[in-house]
Design an enzyme around this catalytic site. Structure first.
Site, PDB file in Angstrom:
ATOM      1  N   GLY A   1       0.827  -1.199   0.000  1.00 23.10           N
ATOM      2  CA  GLY A   1       0.000   0.000   0.000  1.00 23.10           C
ATOM      3  C   GLY A   1       0.859   1.245   0.000  1.00 23.10           C
ATOM      4  O   GLY A   1       1.877   1.314  -0.704  1.00 23.10           O
TER       5      GLY A   1
ATOM      6  N   ILE B   1       2.875   2.768   2.378  1.00 26.24           N
ATOM      7  CA  ILE B   1       4.245   2.595   2.865  1.00 26.24           C
ATOM      8  C   ILE B   1       4.954   1.487   2.095  1.00 26.24           C
ATOM      9  O   ILE B   1       6.104   1.628   1.662  1.00 26.24           O
ATOM     10  CB  ILE B   1       4.257   2.305   4.375  1.00 26.24           C
ATOM     11  CG1 ILE B   1       3.899   3.580   5.163  1.00 26.24           C
ATOM     12  CG2 ILE B   1       5.611   1.768   4.829  1.00 26.24           C
ATOM     13  CD1 ILE B   1       4.926   4.695   5.048  1.00 26.24           C
TER      14      ILE B   1
ATOM     15  N   ASN C   1       2.331  -0.344  12.676  1.00 31.03           N
ATOM     16  CA  ASN C   1       2.095   0.558  13.798  1.00 31.03           C
ATOM     17  C   ASN C   1       1.787  -0.228  15.062  1.00 31.03           C
ATOM     18  O   ASN C   1       1.169  -1.290  15.014  1.00 31.03           O
ATOM     19  CB  ASN C   1       0.919   1.492  13.489  1.00 31.03           C
ATOM     20  CG  ASN C   1       1.317   2.654  12.608  1.00 31.03           C
ATOM     21  OD1 ASN C   1       2.451   3.146  12.678  1.00 31.03           O
ATOM     22  ND2 ASN C   1       0.409   3.094  11.767  1.00 31.03           N
TER      23      ASN C   1
ATOM     24  N   LYS D   1       6.939   6.203  19.296  1.00 35.76           N
ATOM     25  CA  LYS D   1       5.926   6.468  18.271  1.00 35.76           C
ATOM     26  C   LYS D   1       4.521   6.156  18.788  1.00 35.76           C
ATOM     27  O   LYS D   1       3.580   6.923  18.579  1.00 35.76           O
ATOM     28  CB  LYS D   1       6.208   5.671  17.002  1.00 35.76           C
ATOM     29  CG  LYS D   1       5.203   6.037  15.906  1.00 35.76           C
ATOM     30  CD  LYS D   1       5.485   5.419  14.573  1.00 35.76           C
ATOM     31  CE  LYS D   1       4.447   5.934  13.561  1.00 35.76           C
ATOM     32  NZ  LYS D   1       4.529   5.233  12.282  1.00 35.76           N
TER      33      LYS D   1
ATOM     34  N   ASN E   1       0.488   7.933  19.129  1.00 32.32           N
ATOM     35  CA  ASN E   1      -0.628   7.246  18.476  1.00 32.32           C
ATOM     36  C   ASN E   1      -1.728   6.832  19.441  1.00 32.32           C
ATOM     37  O   ASN E   1      -2.910   6.861  19.099  1.00 32.32           O
ATOM     38  CB  ASN E   1      -0.117   5.999  17.742  1.00 32.32           C
ATOM     39  CG  ASN E   1       0.597   6.319  16.448  1.00 32.32           C
ATOM     40  OD1 ASN E   1       0.406   7.384  15.877  1.00 32.32           O
ATOM     41  ND2 ASN E   1       1.428   5.405  15.981  1.00 32.32           N
TER      42      ASN E   1
ATOM     43  N   ASN F   1      -4.562   9.428  17.857  1.00 30.15           N
ATOM     44  CA  ASN F   1      -5.399   8.732  16.885  1.00 30.15           C
ATOM     45  C   ASN F   1      -6.852   8.634  17.342  1.00 30.15           C
ATOM     46  O   ASN F   1      -7.757   9.055  16.607  1.00 30.15           O
ATOM     47  CB  ASN F   1      -4.818   7.357  16.567  1.00 30.15           C
ATOM     48  CG  ASN F   1      -3.849   7.387  15.409  1.00 30.15           C
ATOM     49  OD1 ASN F   1      -4.223   7.233  14.262  1.00 30.15           O
ATOM     50  ND2 ASN F   1      -2.577   7.599  15.713  1.00 30.15           N
TER      51      ASN F   1
END
Length: 340
Positions: free
Chosen positions: A9, A11, A102, A204, A208, A212
């Site tokens: 996709g 990435i 992720n 990270k 998130n 998010n």
């Protein structure tokens, strides 16, 4: 070196173009209109005003590709369990699996040490299938920092960033992870090898886990969430809960919470991936970004009241939209003090 990108996709497509241009024997697993466009016209990457086109091997049948040196998983984390059988033909005796996803990866407690060594997490690896069928021994951690998007089938637009930090679960600097880092670097990306990859995973995830779901509930962009005092305070509360959990596992944060929020604010009017998924009617990454932190909190008996509340709301919002079918545990009942 043979590399398969499983999930080409936004990435995965970006990686595919960069690696192909560097002369790597790279194959892409994709599906639908995106796959058809890549087969017909090649895979196109737009970086600023530059257009890069490559014609790598593309398929929706991994059995056509044979064993690989590296399989880079670029799927949404909640999709991995559903393709475990299809991935098996890619796995030879020495194949390494790179988790460019992720959130918390399936191998998190491999070579971790402590009471939870070897544990699996139900919210991200139901029944421990990834642990058994992919095996943690194959895993190399990878954190994805670039922002990219599919502009049209077969066309990837690069928005910003080129960093993909890598690391072994054990913290060792092995020949495999060094080889992969060198290939990424040759392909024009930054791929430092870290001896504490879990620190970077949490750094990270730290943003998130709050930004998010808050964005999906409010439809606000990062600059708004991080500037408005109430939503900034809520985000900070969730981040402090996550920090307490991570630090109980020995994780070290190289920045403090206010600096991390300020960094997100400076990104500007950016929609988080979860908000984009909601707007585009795509399954939402609630479990690998939020539920897993709640699960880890329960394991460590660290309370997560702010996270629990936001998770309950975003899960219900996603279920109403038909974009989430997970199970969220209710928050512990509050203890009401007796009135004298």
């Amino acid at each position: 070196m043979k590399i398969c990108i499983y999930g080409a996709g936004a990435i995965g497509g970006y990686l595919g173009v960069q690696l192909a241009r560097a002369g790597v024997d790279v194959s892409l697993v994709a599906r639908g209109a995106h796959l058809a466009a890549m087969r017909a016209n090649g895979l196109k990457l737009l970086i600023g005003d530059e257009e890069r086109v490559v014609h790598p091997r593309c398929t929706d049948d991994p059995s056509e590709l044979g064993p690989q040196d590296f399989v880079i998983i670029c799927l949404k984390a909640h999709s991995i369990t559903g393709v475990l059988e299809q991935m098996q033909p890619l796995l030879g005796p020495q194949t390494r699996i790179v988790t460019a996803v992720n959130g918390i990866p399936y191998w998190y407690f491999y070579k971790h040490g402590g009471a939870l060594e070897g544990s699996t997490l139900e919210s991200i690896d139901p029944g421990g299938r990834q642990w058994r069928e992919l095996t943690p021994q194959r895993a190399i951690g990878c954190i994805v920092y670039p922002a990219t998007e599919i502009e049209a089938p077969g066309v990837i637009r690069h928005v910003y960033g080129d960093r993909f930090p890598l690391g072994e679960p054990s913290g060792e600097i092995t020949e495999d992870v060094q080889r992969l880092s060198e290939v990424f670097t040759r392909a024009g990306m930054q791929a430092p090898v870290l001896d504490r990859i879990r620190d970077e995973i949490w750094l990270k995830l730290w943003g998130n886990v709050c930004l998010n779901p808050v964005s999906a509930l409010t439809h606000a962009t990062l600059d708004v969430i991080c500037s408005d005092p109430p939503t900034r305070a809520l985000s900070k509360a969730i981040m402090l809960e996550a920090q307490a959990i991570a630090e109980s596992f020995g994780v070290k944060f190289r920045v403090d919470v206010d600096r991390r929020i300020e960094g997100a604010r400076k990104v500007g009017a950016h929609k988080t991936s979860m908000l984009q998924d909601l707007e585009r009617s795509r399954p939402m990454e609630i479990d690998p970004l939020v539920t897993v932190v709640q699960e880890m909190g329960r394991l460590t008996r660290i309370p997560t009241p702010s996270l629990d509340a936001v998770l309950a709301l975003v899960a219900q919002r996603a279920k109403i939209a038909g974009l989430y079918d997970g199970t969220v545990l209710p928050a512990p009942e509050a203890k009401i003090p007796a009135v004298a």
